[in-house]
Design an enzyme around this catalytic site. Structure first.
Site, PDB file in Angstrom:
ATOM      1  N   ASP A 299      62.072  22.794 -74.663  1.00 31.92           N
ATOM      2  CA  ASP A 299      62.455  22.563 -76.061  1.00 31.92           C
ATOM      3  C   ASP A 299      63.683  21.686 -76.240  1.00 31.92           C
ATOM      4  O   ASP A 299      63.851  21.038 -77.267  1.00 31.92           O
ATOM      5  CB  ASP A 299      62.701  23.907 -76.776  1.00 31.92           C
ATOM      6  CG  ASP A 299      63.759  24.762 -76.088  1.00 31.92           C
ATOM      7  OD1 ASP A 299      64.328  24.318 -75.069  1.00 31.92           O
ATOM      8  OD2 ASP A 299      64.014  25.885 -76.563  1.00 31.92           O
ATOM      9  N   HIS A 300      64.557  21.604 -75.208  1.00 32.31           N
ATOM     10  CA  HIS A 300      65.855  20.942 -75.416  1.00 32.31           C
ATOM     11  C   HIS A 300      65.828  19.431 -75.197  1.00 32.31           C
ATOM     12  O   HIS A 300      66.768  18.749 -75.592  1.00 32.31           O
ATOM     13  CB  HIS A 300      66.902  21.546 -74.472  1.00 32.31           C
ATOM     14  CG  HIS A 300      67.559  22.775 -75.027  1.00 32.31           C
ATOM     15  ND1 HIS A 300      66.855  23.874 -75.428  1.00 32.31           N
ATOM     16  CD2 HIS A 300      68.868  23.061 -75.254  1.00 32.31           C
ATOM     17  CE1 HIS A 300      67.700  24.799 -75.873  1.00 32.31           C
ATOM     18  NE2 HIS A 300      68.922  24.315 -75.777  1.00 32.31           N
TER      19      HIS A 300
ATOM     20  N   ASP B 195      70.597  30.655 -72.272  1.00 31.13           N
ATOM     21  CA  ASP B 195      70.902  29.923 -73.495  1.00 31.13           C
ATOM     22  C   ASP B 195      71.737  30.845 -74.358  1.00 31.13           C
ATOM     23  O   ASP B 195      71.435  32.042 -74.481  1.00 31.13           O
ATOM     24  CB  ASP B 195      69.629  29.530 -74.235  1.00 31.13           C
ATOM     25  CG  ASP B 195      69.944  28.599 -75.391  1.00 31.13           C
ATOM     26  OD1 ASP B 195      69.868  27.375 -75.197  1.00 31.13           O
ATOM     27  OD2 ASP B 195      70.305  29.093 -76.480  1.00 31.13           O
TER      28      ASP B 195
ATOM     29  N   ARG C 246      75.495  25.990 -84.979  1.00 32.63           N
ATOM     30  CA  ARG C 246      76.694  25.492 -84.301  1.00 32.63           C
ATOM     31  C   ARG C 246      77.063  24.143 -84.886  1.00 32.63           C
ATOM     32  O   ARG C 246      76.184  23.312 -85.117  1.00 32.63           O
ATOM     33  CB  ARG C 246      76.378  25.379 -82.810  1.00 32.63           C
ATOM     34  CG  ARG C 246      77.556  25.239 -81.926  1.00 32.63           C
ATOM     35  CD  ARG C 246      77.170  25.607 -80.502  1.00 32.63           C
ATOM     36  NE  ARG C 246      77.326  27.033 -80.265  1.00 32.63           N
ATOM     37  CZ  ARG C 246      76.990  27.648 -79.150  1.00 32.63           C
ATOM     38  NH1 ARG C 246      76.456  26.966 -78.162  1.00 32.63           N
ATOM     39  NH2 ARG C 246      77.169  28.941 -79.012  1.00 32.63           N
TER      40      ARG C 246
ATOM     41  N   SER D 111      78.223  26.835 -75.813  1.00 35.27           N
ATOM     42  CA  SER D 111      76.962  26.979 -75.080  1.00 35.27           C
ATOM     43  C   SER D 111      77.189  27.642 -73.717  1.00 35.27           C
ATOM     44  O   SER D 111      78.249  27.506 -73.116  1.00 35.27           O
ATOM     45  CB  SER D 111      76.352  25.600 -74.893  1.00 35.27           C
ATOM     46  OG  SER D 111      75.599  25.549 -73.738  1.00 35.27           O
TER      47      SER D 111
ATOM     48  N   ARG E 290      76.020  26.820 -70.962  1.00 35.57           N
ATOM     49  CA  ARG E 290      75.571  25.952 -69.869  1.00 35.57           C
ATOM     50  C   ARG E 290      76.404  26.131 -68.603  1.00 35.57           C
ATOM     51  O   ARG E 290      77.620  25.976 -68.606  1.00 35.57           O
ATOM     52  CB  ARG E 290      75.530  24.494 -70.330  1.00 35.57           C
ATOM     53  CG  ARG E 290      76.848  23.889 -70.693  1.00 35.57           C
ATOM     54  CD  ARG E 290      76.676  22.538 -71.366  1.00 35.57           C
ATOM     55  NE  ARG E 290      76.019  22.694 -72.660  1.00 35.57           N
ATOM     56  CZ  ARG E 290      76.156  21.832 -73.669  1.00 35.57           C
ATOM     57  NH1 ARG E 290      76.891  20.758 -73.527  1.00 35.57           N
ATOM     58  NH2 ARG E 290      75.551  22.033 -74.811  1.00 35.57           N
TER      59      ARG E 290
HETATM   60 FE1  SF4 Z   1      67.801  24.755 -79.523  1.00 41.48          FE
HETATM   61 FE2  SF4 Z   1      70.109  26.020 -79.007  1.00 41.48          FE
HETATM   62 FE3  SF4 Z   1      69.785  24.642 -81.288  1.00 41.48          FE
HETATM   63 FE4  SF4 Z   1      68.506  26.875 -80.929  1.00 41.48          FE
HETATM   64  S1  SF4 Z   1      70.740  26.622 -81.037  1.00 41.48           S
HETATM   65  S2  SF4 Z   1      67.620  24.991 -81.724  1.00 41.48           S
HETATM   66  S3  SF4 Z   1      68.023  26.856 -78.731  1.00 41.48           S
HETATM   67  S4  SF4 Z   1      69.831  23.806 -79.200  1.00 41.48           S
END
Ligand code: SF4
Length: 764
Positions: free
Chosen positions: A126-127, A191, A473, A651, A653
């Site tokens: 998805d990323h 995540d 975020r 994040s 990460r």
């Molecule tokens: Fe993707 Fe993280 Fe944004 Fe959710 S918060 S859409 S998992 S990047």
């Protein structure tokens, strides 16, 4: 009437259960965790058994968070349990990874030599999908650009028996909610928004890849025993106020570090007025206050969602276990917050930080007072945070009403469905049509602009502008890599309505717009219905610039580190985005050497207030942070980083820990750490240290050489010493604290947690 102590009552209950040997046990019923997995069952019996032991030991009522966490203890008898103090060894039920973090997790798992994962594990693509022109074309381009990575993940998951969600299937947290989350479960995910599953009553925590690899390898997951923050919800949500406004309000109260080390547990009569997906939104964005996770008690709305997603068996099973899926009467909380939903206003948070909360009625005034760019350039709804059927339906009701008055959006307007299931449903049911009819652009079912995968063309880099999203975020440059973009966060309802106002000063609750017929109108309150995944060997091409097999880090040489240069003394906020930037770097997440070229390039050097410009203490020349670090490493010189408060927030990460380690760093010394990053550093064999006296940060000069004293007797709770040698020849010593336990000290000595695990696997 007499009052029995909890201990006595429990003992009597067990005696009675023992006498009635035929009494059914909750574990007698076998309910699969997911319709998509055979042979993996919900383990409520473990929770029941563990809690019997824990209740005897603690002899007090338990919060919901405690019940689910302690219910997953590896050793309920022997485990120290003290909130905020002890380290728990836990047995999560499952693991989830998104594609950007999954590459390194899978590479590490491969190097551990296991045949299959110990718990059900899924990987979600998805990323890596960049938003440019719209869903279909963007997806096709991403599949082409990322083919090597997707092929690796697909064949790797097939080889090791993991679940694989191909690109276009949806965003990890939405897929988890639709298919894998269940009340009373425990999950870790690579995540930071993994807590989204708390909307279905799960303890779901964001972790680094190394933690995921441990659990996949059958090793208990270690977590500092969380404190519990109770949020009591009264009243009833309605009108323009949405669940998103609950977390926007909570973020304003607790700030970006207020939830650190704690689980936020929602409770009270107001909970019943929230949809399950709304509760997930609240838990999702709990990551923005640094919480370990957030969660809700099992309730009717969860059962409705489970039924709607064809998991009625789980709803019935949870109902039978509901006494353990809510807090005990009289449970004690470390902090308490009261929110009356009937009085809660819509909020808009930002810019640049998700905890700057402004009630909608005061927002226009704040915009003017702070000189925030009034024109709204882009309004973006969707993401894992707010992409439910309910969210899309409510936003569509606003779009339809605007269309009835002949209006198109004034700002650009994008829609990110959270999953293919949601996208297909809202296409069938007309919401996508409603968005497109007013000028909306539907993006791929992926992270897109939320993770900076946005080929934004409407403003130039450096141009001040405003955008508003229903994401979670909004740190500087998060969405479009433009530090001058003022990003605000609000509910999808507010974001959609503001797209028609075209200005940050438009208040959709009180202000009118003029229709194409010249007549003013006000939006009605939004409304909408709540409800409606390869055996091939994973091959890595040695010439690849996207994937690189890992080499073990060197163990500690047993010597006192002396004369280490300060690579950079970081001034101010240093999130994992500052340490390991996203955007164009995401494609290198499977290649440590390449991605390390972004190490700390976003951090501000306290010496010159510039990013990515530090003095090489050997040559005296200024250069980039990664290049200077690599210079030291190649000369055999270890180095340290000095940082401020909440270092590594944001994040989860793990690259933010892997990169400094790969580039030869020894210690990160800060005023305070964000929890996940601190653990990530320890896992990679780095020293994560904090100043005992926060003001000592000021005493370290960027030109200092430092010794770290006390490692020969490195022990839990025992301070180390930072010996500074200033450029002018003067010296001073500062005490350093750490939170390493025995096991984590062993990681440091072995060079990394993975090194220790590999040594144990070989019987060394
Ligand atoms: Fe993707 Fe993280 Fe944004 Fe959710 S918060 S859409 S998992 S990047």
């Amino acid at each position: 009437m007499f009052n029995l102590s909890h201990r006595t009552a429990n003992a009597l209950r067990r005696m009675a259960a023992g006498m009635a040997t035929a009494a059914p046990r909750i574990g007698d019923t076998k309910v699969p965790m997911s319709l998509l997995e055979k042979g993996a069952y919900i383990n409520y019996q473990r929770i029941e058994d563990n809690l019997a032991i824990v209740r005897d030991r603690l002899n007090r009522p338990l919060s919901l968070a405690e019940k689910i966490v302690y219910g997953h203890l590896d050793d309920a008898h022997g485990q120290d349990i003290e909130r905020g103090v002890s380290y728990l060894k836990l047995r999560p039920d499952r693991v989830a990874c998104q594609d950007a973090t999954a590459q390194m997790a899978l590479l590490q798992f491969m190097s551990a030599g296991m045949d299959t994962a110990a718990v059900p594990t899924t990987i979600h693509c998805d990323h890596l999908i960049e938003a440019q022109v719209g869903g279909v074309k963007d997806l096709a381009r991403a599949i082409d650009i990322n083919k090597e990575v997707y092929d690796f993940l697909a064949t790797g998951t097939a080889k090791y028996g993991l679940g694989f969600w191909k690109p276009g299937s949806g965003i990890i947290h939405q897929i988890i909610l639709e298919n894998y989350a269940f009340p009373g479960g425990m999950m870790i995910g690579t995540d930071s928004h993994t807590p989204n599953a708390g909307g279905l009553g799960m303890v779901a925590c964001g972790v680094g890849g190394a933690d995921a690899v441990d659990v996949m390898a059958g090793i208990p997951w270690e977590l500092k025993c969380p404190k519990v923050i109770g949020v009591n919800l009264t009243g009833k949500i309605g009108g323009w106020t949405t669940p998103k406004d609950v977390i926007l309000k909570v973020a304003g109260i607790l700030t970006v570090k207020g939830g650190t080390g704690a689980i936020v547990e929602y409770k009270g009569p107001g909970v019943e007025s929230l949809s399950c997906t709304g509760m997930a939104t609240i838990c999702n964005m709990g990551a923005e206050i640094g919480a370990t996770t957030s969660m809700f008690p099992f309730n009717r709305r969860m059962a409705d969602y489970l039924n709607a997603t064809k998991r009625g068996d789980i709803a019935n099973y949870a109902q039978q276990f509901s006494h353990n899926l809510k807090a005990d009467e009289g449970a004690e909380y470390d902090q308490h917050i009261e929110i009356n939903l009937s009085e809660l206003e819509p909020h808009i948070n930002g810019p640049f930080t998700p905890d700057l909360a402004t009630p909608l009625s005061k927002f226009a005034e704040e915009v003017k007072k702070n000189n925030w760019p009034e024109e709204l350039k882009v309004a973006l709804i969707g993401s894992c945070t707010n992409s439910s059927y309910e969210d899309m339906s409510r936003s569509a009701s606003i779009a339809k009403e605007a269309a009835e008055h002949g209006l198109d959006v004034k700002s650009k307007f994008t829609i990110t469905p959270g999953s293919e299931q949601v996208r297909a449903t809202i296409e069938r049911d007309g919401q996508i049509g409603a968005f497109e009819s007013v000028g909306g652009l539907v993006l791929a079912n992926a992270c897109g602009p939320c993770i900076g995968q946005w080929d934004r063309q409407d403003v130039k880099k450096g141009e001040a502008n405003s955008i508003i999203t229903s994401y979670n975020r909004n740190f500087t440059g998060r969405n479009d890599a433009n530090p001058a973009t003022h990003a605000f966060v609000a509910s999808p309802d507010i974001v959609t309505a503001m797209a028609f106002g075209g200005s940050l000063t438009f208040n959709p609750v009180t202000d009118s717009l003029v229709g194409s017929d010249g007549k003013p109108f006000k939006f009605s309150e939004p409304n909408g219905n709540e409800l409606p995944p390869l055996g091939y060997d994973p091959a890595v091409d040695p010439k690849s610039d996207r994937l690189q097999l890992l080499k073990p880090f060197a163990p500690w040489d047993g010597k006192t580190p002396t004369d280490l240069p300060v690579l950079i003394k970081v001034a101010g906020k240093c999130t994992t985005d500052h340490i390991s930037a996203g955007g164009p770097w995401l494609k290198y997440r499977g290649h440590l050497e390449n991605i390390s070229q972004n190490c700390l390039i976003g951090a501000i050097n306290a010496e010159n207030s510039e990013a990515n410009k530090v003095k090489n203490q050997i040559t005296g020349e200024y250069g980039g942070v990664p290049q200077t670090a690599a210079y030291y490493r190649d000369k055999g010189i270890k180095w340290v980083v000095i940082g401020d408060h909440n270092y590594g927030e944001g994040s989860s990460r793990e690259h933010a820990a892997l990169e400094p380690r790969f580039l030869g760093g020894l210690a990160i010394i800060v005023r305070s750490f964000a929890r996940i990053h601190e653990t990530n550093l320890k896992k990679q064999g780095m020293l994560a240290l904090t100043f005992v006296n926060a003001e000592d940060y000021e005493k370290v000069k960027p030109s200092d050489r430092v010794d770290i004293l006390g490692l020969e007797s490195f022990a839990p709770g025992k301070n180390l010493t930072l010996a500074l040698k200033h450029e002018d020849g003067s010296k001073e010593e500062l005490p350093l604290a750490h939170s390493f336990n025995e096991g984590q000290i062993a990681w440091f000595k072995a060079g990394s947690a993975l090194n220790l695990m590999a040594a144990k696997a070989k019987g060394q």
